[in-house]
Scaffold this motif. Structure first.
Motif, PDB file in Angstrom:
ATOM      1  N   ARG A  90     -17.962  -1.816  -0.537  1.00  0.00           N
ATOM      2  CA  ARG A  90     -18.251  -2.400   0.781  1.00  0.00           C
ATOM      3  C   ARG A  90     -17.411  -1.737   1.875  1.00  0.00           C
ATOM      4  O   ARG A  90     -17.900  -1.457   2.962  1.00  0.00           O
ATOM      5  N   LYS A  91     -16.147  -1.488   1.584  1.00  0.00           N
ATOM      6  CA  LYS A  91     -15.228  -0.975   2.602  1.00  0.00           C
ATOM      7  C   LYS A  91     -15.357   0.540   2.810  1.00  0.00           C
ATOM      8  O   LYS A  91     -15.320   1.017   3.940  1.00  0.00           O
ATOM      9  N   PHE A  92     -15.475   1.292   1.716  1.00  0.00           N
ATOM     10  CA  PHE A  92     -15.431   2.754   1.782  1.00  0.00           C
ATOM     11  C   PHE A  92     -16.778   3.432   1.558  1.00  0.00           C
ATOM     12  O   PHE A  92     -16.879   4.646   1.688  1.00  0.00           O
ATOM     13  N   GLY A  93     -17.817   2.668   1.185  1.00  0.00           N
ATOM     14  CA  GLY A  93     -19.140   3.245   0.969  1.00  0.00           C
ATOM     15  C   GLY A  93     -19.269   3.898  -0.405  1.00  0.00           C
ATOM     16  O   GLY A  93     -18.536   3.582  -1.339  1.00  0.00           O
ATOM     17  N   GLU A  94     -20.214   4.807  -0.467  1.00  0.00           N
ATOM     18  CA  GLU A  94     -20.498   5.472  -1.740  1.00  0.00           C
ATOM     19  C   GLU A  94     -19.317   6.335  -2.185  1.00  0.00           C
ATOM     20  O   GLU A  94     -18.736   7.049  -1.370  1.00  0.00           O
ATOM     21  N   PRO A  95     -18.995   6.282  -3.476  1.00  0.00           N
ATOM     22  CA  PRO A  95     -17.880   7.092  -3.969  1.00  0.00           C
ATOM     23  C   PRO A  95     -18.191   8.592  -3.947  1.00  0.00           C
ATOM     24  O   PRO A  95     -19.340   9.005  -4.027  1.00  0.00           O
ATOM     25  N   TYR A  96     -17.141   9.345  -3.861  1.00  0.00           N
ATOM     26  CA  TYR A  96     -17.206  10.802  -3.962  1.00  0.00           C
ATOM     27  C   TYR A  96     -17.608  11.199  -5.382  1.00  0.00           C
ATOM     28  O   TYR A  96     -18.354  12.140  -5.597  1.00  0.00           O
ATOM     29  N   LYS A  97     -17.083  10.435  -6.349  1.00  0.00           N
ATOM     30  CA  LYS A  97     -17.321  10.748  -7.762  1.00  0.00           C
ATOM     31  C   LYS A  97     -17.338   9.459  -8.572  1.00  0.00           C
ATOM     32  O   LYS A  97     -16.517   8.575  -8.353  1.00  0.00           O
ATOM     33  N   VAL A  98     -18.275   9.358  -9.514  1.00  0.00           N
ATOM     34  CA  VAL A  98     -18.344   8.242 -10.457  1.00  0.00           C
ATOM     35  C   VAL A  98     -18.299   8.848 -11.858  1.00  0.00           C
ATOM     36  O   VAL A  98     -19.112   9.712 -12.186  1.00  0.00           O
ATOM     37  N   ILE A 132       0.876  -1.174   0.000  1.00  0.00           N
ATOM     38  CA  ILE A 132       0.000   0.000   0.000  1.00  0.00           C
ATOM     39  C   ILE A 132       0.910   1.219   0.000  1.00  0.00           C
ATOM     40  O   ILE A 132       2.024   1.163   0.522  1.00  0.00           O
ATOM     41  N   SER A 133       0.428   2.311  -0.578  1.00  0.00           N
ATOM     42  CA  SER A 133       1.211   3.549  -0.555  1.00  0.00           C
ATOM     43  C   SER A 133       0.295   4.731  -0.277  1.00  0.00           C
ATOM     44  O   SER A 133      -0.929   4.633  -0.389  1.00  0.00           O
ATOM     45  N   PHE A 134       0.923   5.841   0.092  1.00  0.00           N
ATOM     46  CA  PHE A 134       0.227   7.108   0.250  1.00  0.00           C
ATOM     47  C   PHE A 134       1.118   8.175  -0.355  1.00  0.00           C
ATOM     48  O   PHE A 134       2.314   8.228  -0.078  1.00  0.00           O
ATOM     49  N   GLY A 135       0.537   9.002  -1.192  1.00  0.00           N
ATOM     50  CA  GLY A 135       1.306  10.057  -1.833  1.00  0.00           C
ATOM     51  C   GLY A 135       0.373  11.101  -2.427  1.00  0.00           C
ATOM     52  O   GLY A 135      -0.843  11.077  -2.181  1.00  0.00           O
ATOM     53  N   PRO A 136       0.923  11.989  -3.231  1.00  0.00           N
ATOM     54  CA  PRO A 136       0.095  13.025  -3.849  1.00  0.00           C
ATOM     55  C   PRO A 136      -1.005  12.401  -4.716  1.00  0.00           C
ATOM     56  O   PRO A 136      -0.820  11.341  -5.310  1.00  0.00           O
ATOM     57  N   CYS A 137      -2.089  13.088  -4.789  1.00  0.00           N
ATOM     58  CA  CYS A 137      -3.226  12.687  -5.607  1.00  0.00           C
ATOM     59  C   CYS A 137      -2.774  12.493  -7.062  1.00  0.00           C
ATOM     60  O   CYS A 137      -2.073  13.337  -7.620  1.00  0.00           O
ATOM     61  N   GLY A 138      -3.163  11.362  -7.661  1.00  0.00           N
ATOM     62  CA  GLY A 138      -2.739  11.020  -9.016  1.00  0.00           C
ATOM     63  C   GLY A 138      -3.569  11.698 -10.099  1.00  0.00           C
ATOM     64  O   GLY A 138      -4.617  12.298  -9.843  1.00  0.00           O
ATOM     65  N   GLU A 139      -3.108  11.545 -11.312  1.00  0.00           N
ATOM     66  CA  GLU A 139      -3.728  12.189 -12.478  1.00  0.00           C
ATOM     67  C   GLU A 139      -5.182  11.766 -12.681  1.00  0.00           C
ATOM     68  O   GLU A 139      -6.035  12.589 -13.004  1.00  0.00           O
ATOM     69  N   ASP A 140      -5.481  10.473 -12.502  1.00  0.00           N
ATOM     70  CA  ASP A 140      -6.860  10.024 -12.710  1.00  0.00           C
ATOM     71  C   ASP A 140      -7.806  10.704 -11.731  1.00  0.00           C
ATOM     72  O   ASP A 140      -8.900  11.133 -12.105  1.00  0.00           O
ATOM     73  N   ILE A 141      -7.410  10.807 -10.474  1.00  0.00           N
ATOM     74  CA  ILE A 141      -8.259  11.472  -9.482  1.00  0.00           C
ATOM     75  C   ILE A 141      -8.385  12.963  -9.806  1.00  0.00           C
ATOM     76  O   ILE A 141      -9.480  13.525  -9.756  1.00  0.00           O
ATOM     77  N   ARG A 142      -7.280  13.598 -10.164  1.00  0.00           N
ATOM     78  CA  ARG A 142      -7.340  15.030 -10.516  1.00  0.00           C
ATOM     79  C   ARG A 142      -8.306  15.243 -11.678  1.00  0.00           C
ATOM     80  O   ARG A 142      -9.141  16.151 -11.647  1.00  0.00           O
ATOM     81  N   CYS A 148     -10.790  13.177 -12.804  1.00  0.00           N
ATOM     82  CA  CYS A 148     -12.170  12.791 -12.486  1.00  0.00           C
ATOM     83  C   CYS A 148     -12.877  13.793 -11.582  1.00  0.00           C
ATOM     84  O   CYS A 148     -14.102  13.913 -11.618  1.00  0.00           O
ATOM     85  N   THR A 149     -12.128  14.501 -10.750  1.00  0.00           N
ATOM     86  CA  THR A 149     -12.740  15.421  -9.773  1.00  0.00           C
ATOM     87  C   THR A 149     -12.540  16.887 -10.142  1.00  0.00           C
ATOM     88  O   THR A 149     -12.818  17.760  -9.318  1.00  0.00           O
ATOM     89  N   GLU A 150     -12.090  17.154 -11.358  1.00  0.00           N
ATOM     90  CA  GLU A 150     -11.806  18.528 -11.785  1.00  0.00           C
ATOM     91  C   GLU A 150     -10.918  19.231 -10.765  1.00  0.00           C
ATOM     92  O   GLU A 150     -11.159  20.374 -10.376  1.00  0.00           O
ATOM     93  N   ASN A 151      -9.912  18.507 -10.264  1.00  0.00           N
ATOM     94  CA  ASN A 151      -8.906  19.021  -9.327  1.00  0.00           C
ATOM     95  C   ASN A 151      -9.450  19.383  -7.945  1.00  0.00           C
ATOM     96  O   ASN A 151      -8.777  20.049  -7.165  1.00  0.00           O
TER      97      ASN A 151
END
Length: 182
Positions: free
Chosen positions: A151-159, A79-89, A91-94
């Motif tokens: 199941r683990k995290f619930g409803e997504p922030y963005k689809v 597992i890792s933790f780091g800056p938000c990746g390109e796909d998330i940026r 999908c969420t309009e930054n």
């Protein structure tokens, strides 16, 4: 839960075992998604994860933090933790650019469903809380992972529909760290 599971920071001597894990688990994920023929994409993903791990081990000021799960000294999960990746940026309009990303959650196929991923998430959440971080985001375009994450995290922030092409869905979650600590 798998007996003898130990979670720790990776070392240089873990690099080969972690790379083998990336190759096995990423290839398996693509295969189970019906995408096993996308050899270039599989290799690109494997090389990206190897590069992240290598950088985290070799740069004192790396912005990516890794944990590995071991059973009898063999790496069975990461597992890792780091800056938000390109796909998330994208999908969420930054909107989540200032939120770090939980990533590289991979477990060897033979150890999946035995609590390894959950143990990694819990230990990473504990580390994040110690660092004063109160939330994280993560994403997935894999249908099998999405079922687990729902199941683990619930409803997504963005689809985002059709993100990877027709009939594909990419999901992004925004989570509170304290929700994953006992």
């Amino acid at each position: 839960m798998t007996n003898n599971l130990k979670i720790s920071n990776p070392t240089q001597s873990d690099m080969a075992s972690a790379c083998n894990l990336f190759e096995a688990s990423i290839s398996d994920a693509f295969e189970k998604e019906g995408l096993g023929l996308l050899i270039d994409d599989i290799q690109k993903e494997i090389e990206h994860k190897k590069h992240l791990l290598h950088t985290s081990l070799n740069l004192a000021d790396s912005d990516t933090y890794f944990l590995v799960a071991k059973i009898n000294r063999a790496i069975v999960g990461t597992i890792s933790f780091g800056p938000c990746g390109e796909d998330i940026r994208s999908c969420t309009e930054n909107q989540l650019d200032d939120v770090g990303e939980l990533g590289s959650v991979y477990v060897l196929p033979s150890y999946q469903g035995q609590g390894v991923g959950s143990a990694l998430i819990k230990d990473m959440a504990t580390y994040l809380k110690q660092q004063g971080i109160d939330q994280f985001c993560l994403d997935s375009g894999y249908k099998r992972a999405q079922k687990r994450w729902l199941r683990k995290f619930g409803e997504p922030y963005k689809v985002v529909k059709d993100y990877w092409g027709p009939n594909s869905v990419h999901m992004v979650w925004l989570c509170k760290v304290t929700d994953f600590i006992d």
